[in-house]
Design a protein around this motif. Structure first.
Motif, PDB file in Angstrom:
ATOM      1  N   THR A   1      -0.201  10.779   0.034  1.00 32.12           N
ATOM      2  CA  THR A   1       0.054   9.336   0.200  1.00 32.12           C
ATOM      3  C   THR A   1      -0.723   8.468  -0.885  1.00 32.12           C
ATOM      4  OG1 THR A   1       0.727   9.605   2.503  1.00 32.12           O
ATOM      5  CG2 THR A   1       0.353   7.227   1.742  1.00 32.12           C
ATOM      6  N   GLU A   2      -0.010   7.483  -1.519  1.00 31.29           N
ATOM      7  CA  GLU A   2      -0.831   6.658  -2.428  1.00 31.29           C
ATOM      8  C   GLU A   2      -1.845   5.850  -1.620  1.00 31.29           C
ATOM      9  OE1 GLU A   2       0.296   3.502  -5.920  1.00 31.29           O
ATOM     10  OE2 GLU A   2       1.744   4.543  -5.033  1.00 31.29           O
ATOM     11  N   GLN A   3      -2.916   5.770  -2.148  1.00 33.39           N
ATOM     12  CA  GLN A   3      -3.793   4.682  -1.518  1.00 33.39           C
ATOM     13  C   GLN A   3      -3.442   3.161  -1.784  1.00 33.39           C
ATOM     14  OE1 GLN A   3      -7.301   6.153  -3.566  1.00 33.39           O
ATOM     15  NE2 GLN A   3      -8.253   6.268  -1.354  1.00 33.39           N
ATOM     16  N   PRO A   4      -3.463   2.540  -0.644  1.00 36.98           N
ATOM     17  CA  PRO A   4      -3.494   1.006  -0.542  1.00 36.98           C
ATOM     18  C   PRO A   4      -4.101   0.144  -1.683  1.00 36.98           C
ATOM     19  CG  PRO A   4      -4.526   1.621   1.238  1.00 36.98           C
ATOM     20  CD  PRO A   4      -4.349   2.851   0.706  1.00 36.98           C
ATOM     21  N   ALA A   5      -3.978  -0.686  -2.308  1.00 34.97           N
ATOM     22  CA  ALA A   5      -4.783  -1.416  -3.048  1.00 34.97           C
ATOM     23  C   ALA A   5      -6.024  -2.094  -2.613  1.00 34.97           C
ATOM     24  CB  ALA A   5      -3.911  -2.813  -3.756  1.00 34.97           C
TER      25      ALA A   5
END
Length: 205
Positions: free
Chosen positions: A2-6
């Motif tokens: 999962t891509e990390q949030p900003a």
């Protein structure tokens, strides 16, 4: 994976936080901090700047109260010079600083804090001696209070500006940081944020 949030950075302060002394935000503090962190962490970093020339800690409370703050993960502060020039009592300076941080953390959800110490006003080219010496001594007094308070908060870091005591590297006005000093400052802030973030991740692991 999962891509990390900003990662969200909020910078609050006076004219130095605003970038006075350089031509644009790319050479100032907030934007370079975000860029450096994006490179270090390999993730998106967003930033918001709430700053105004001439504000002391008390006036920054009003500035924040009338600003629309976005959610943030880390708060970066740069205040104190105008508390020196307006001769605010040390205990009032610290009390208002604490109120500011508490209010911003409540409104934005920010946990981490990187507080910038007061600049070395003792070398200020724009002021003559003995005023320069007096301002320098007053700044040291406020800076020590700030540093002691920050040392008691495990989610906060203090950054000294004593390394910036180089008049020839300052902006033309003899009062604000020059481009190289802003660059070094941004590097120090990004390093402390990355370290605090790593600490948070270890605690959550």
């Amino acid at each position: 994976m999962t891509e990390q949030p900003a990662l969200r950075i909020l910078v609050i302060g006076d004219s130095s936080a605003a970038g006075v002394g350089v031509c644009n935000q790319a050479e100032a503090l907030a934007q370079p901090v975000a860029k450096l962190l994006a490179i270090k962490l390999g993730r998106l970093v967003t930033w918001q700047l709430v700053a105004k020339s001439g504000v002391n800690t008390e006036e920054s409370l009003a500035l924040v109260a009338h600003s629309e703050l976005r959610p943030a993960d880390f708060l970066v502060t740069a205040l104190g010079t105008n508390d020196v020039t307006s001769q605010r009592a040390p205990h009032q300076f610290l009390q208002d600083y604490r109120r500011l941080v508490k209010e911003v953390r409540y409104r934005t959800g920010a946990v981490g804090l990187v507080a910038t110490g007061l600049p070395p006003l003792r070398i200020l080219p724009a002021a003559c001696h003995p005023l320069r010496w007096y301002l320098g001594q007053y700044a040291i007094r406020l800076d020590r209070l700030l540093q002691h308070w920050i040392s008691q908060d495990a989610t906060a870091r203090y950054i000294s500006l004593d390394w910036a005591a180089k008049p020839l590297e300052m902006a033309r006005d003899g009062f604000h940081p020059g481009s190289g000093q802003y660059r070094r400052w941004a590097e120090l802030v990004s390093e402390q944020i990355a370290d605090l973030l790593a600490k948070q991740d270890r605690l959550l692991a």
